[in-house]
Design a protein around this motif. Structure first.
Motif, PDB file in Angstrom:
ATOM      1  N   UNK A   1      -3.146  24.138   4.114  1.00 17.10           N
ATOM      2  CA  UNK A   1      -3.739  22.994   4.794  1.00 17.10           C
ATOM      3  C   UNK A   1      -3.039  21.696   4.392  1.00 17.10           C
ATOM      4  N   UNK A   2      -2.841  20.818   5.352  1.00 12.72           N
ATOM      5  CA  UNK A   2      -2.261  19.487   5.125  1.00 12.72           C
ATOM      6  C   UNK A   2      -3.327  18.463   5.471  1.00 12.72           C
ATOM      7  N   UNK A   3      -3.542  17.504   4.553  1.00 15.43           N
ATOM      8  CA  UNK A   3      -4.588  16.507   4.765  1.00 15.43           C
ATOM      9  C   UNK A   3      -4.060  15.113   4.439  1.00 15.43           C
ATOM     10  N   UNK A   4      -4.469  14.139   5.244  1.00 13.98           N
ATOM     11  CA  UNK A   4      -4.190  12.732   4.952  1.00 13.98           C
ATOM     12  C   UNK A   4      -5.332  12.226   4.088  1.00 13.98           C
ATOM     13  N   UNK A   5      -5.009  11.760   2.896  1.00 15.33           N
ATOM     14  CA  UNK A   5      -6.052  11.277   1.986  1.00 15.33           C
ATOM     15  C   UNK A   5      -6.407   9.817   2.224  1.00 15.33           C
ATOM     16  N   UNK A   6      -5.468   9.056   2.772  1.00 16.27           N
ATOM     17  CA  UNK A   6      -5.730   7.647   3.023  1.00 16.27           C
ATOM     18  C   UNK A   6      -4.712   6.763   2.346  1.00 16.27           C
ATOM     19  N   UNK A   7      -5.028   5.490   2.300  1.00 19.19           N
ATOM     20  CA  UNK A   7      -4.147   4.491   1.700  1.00 19.19           C
ATOM     21  C   UNK A   7      -4.707   4.041   0.363  1.00 19.19           C
ATOM     22  N   UNK A   8      -3.794   3.792  -0.580  1.00 15.95           N
ATOM     23  CA  UNK A   8      -4.172   3.223  -1.872  1.00 15.95           C
ATOM     24  C   UNK A   8      -3.319   1.981  -2.097  1.00 15.95           C
TER      25      UNK A   8
ATOM     26  N   UNK B   1      -0.502  -0.880  -6.642  1.00 20.26           N
ATOM     27  CA  UNK B   1      -0.623  -1.235  -8.058  1.00 20.26           C
ATOM     28  C   UNK B   1      -0.519   0.026  -8.915  1.00 20.26           C
ATOM     29  N   UNK B   2       0.157  -0.042 -10.065  1.00 20.79           N
ATOM     30  CA  UNK B   2       0.301   1.130 -10.935  1.00 20.79           C
ATOM     31  C   UNK B   2      -1.027   1.791 -11.322  1.00 20.79           C
ATOM     32  N   UNK B   3      -2.071   1.005 -11.516  1.00 19.99           N
ATOM     33  CA  UNK B   3      -3.374   1.573 -11.890  1.00 19.99           C
ATOM     34  C   UNK B   3      -3.936   2.442 -10.769  1.00 19.99           C
ATOM     35  N   UNK B   4      -3.735   2.058  -9.513  1.00 17.08           N
ATOM     36  CA  UNK B   4      -4.205   2.854  -8.378  1.00 17.08           C
ATOM     37  C   UNK B   4      -3.456   4.173  -8.285  1.00 17.08           C
TER      38      UNK B   4
ATOM     39  N   UNK C   1      -4.996   8.009  -8.770  1.00 12.76           N
ATOM     40  CA  UNK C   1      -4.805   9.068  -7.788  1.00 12.76           C
ATOM     41  C   UNK C   1      -4.208  10.317  -8.444  1.00 12.76           C
ATOM     42  N   UNK C   2      -3.222  10.123  -9.307  1.00 10.29           N
ATOM     43  CA  UNK C   2      -2.598  11.259  -9.998  1.00 10.29           C
ATOM     44  C   UNK C   2      -3.610  11.952 -10.897  1.00 10.29           C
ATOM     45  N   UNK C   3      -4.408  11.184 -11.631  1.00  6.83           N
ATOM     46  CA  UNK C   3      -5.431  11.782 -12.498  1.00  6.83           C
ATOM     47  C   UNK C   3      -6.439  12.589 -11.696  1.00  6.83           C
TER      48      UNK C   3
ATOM     49  N   UNK D   1       0.827  -1.204   0.000  1.00  6.64           N
ATOM     50  CA  UNK D   1       0.000   0.000   0.000  1.00  6.64           C
ATOM     51  C   UNK D   1       0.860   1.252   0.000  1.00  6.64           C
ATOM     52  N   UNK D   2       0.227   2.366  -0.321  1.00  4.82           N
ATOM     53  CA  UNK D   2       0.858   3.673  -0.292  1.00  4.82           C
ATOM     54  C   UNK D   2      -0.052   4.599   0.504  1.00  4.82           C
ATOM     55  N   UNK D   3       0.486   5.225   1.535  1.00  5.53           N
ATOM     56  CA  UNK D   3      -0.253   6.224   2.304  1.00  5.53           C
ATOM     57  C   UNK D   3      -0.027   7.569   1.643  1.00  5.53           C
ATOM     58  N   UNK D   4      -1.122   8.325   1.427  1.00  5.68           N
ATOM     59  CA  UNK D   4      -1.055   9.570   0.665  1.00  5.68           C
ATOM     60  C   UNK D   4      -1.511  10.743   1.526  1.00  5.68           C
ATOM     61  N   UNK D   5      -0.698  11.813   1.528  1.00  7.30           N
ATOM     62  CA  UNK D   5      -1.062  13.064   2.184  1.00  7.30           C
ATOM     63  C   UNK D   5      -0.795  14.188   1.198  1.00  7.30           C
TER      64      UNK D   5
END
Length: 68
Positions: free
Chosen positions: A30-37, A40-43, A47-49, A17-21
């Motif tokens: 503002x700084x926010x934790x978006x969660x875990x994804x 996999x390259x598609x995930x 997220x980038x899109x 997994x990757x944790x994203x903030x």
């Protein structure tokens, strides 16, 4: 969002997994934790899109630890 705005994306990576903030580029933004994804390259591409639709420049940094 302004064309010259910036979003900083922090990624804490692991094998599964990757944790994203995110942080707004303005001073004291503002700084926010978006969660875990999934790692996999598609995930990651999804997220980038999603973040790029805001119209800001995206700056990434990651922390992979001793096994990354």
């Amino acid at each position: 969002m302004k064309e010259d705005s910036v979003i900083f994306i922090g990624l804490d990576t692991s094998k599964l997994k990757i944790s994203v903030a995110i942080a707004d580029g303005a001073r004291n933004g503002e700084v926010r934790f978006l969660g875990d994804i999934s790692s996999e390259p598609a995930s990651v591409a999804s997220m980038v899109n999603k973040l790029s639709k805001r119209g800001a420049k995206l700056h990434f940094c990651y922390e992979a630890g001793p096994t990354g």
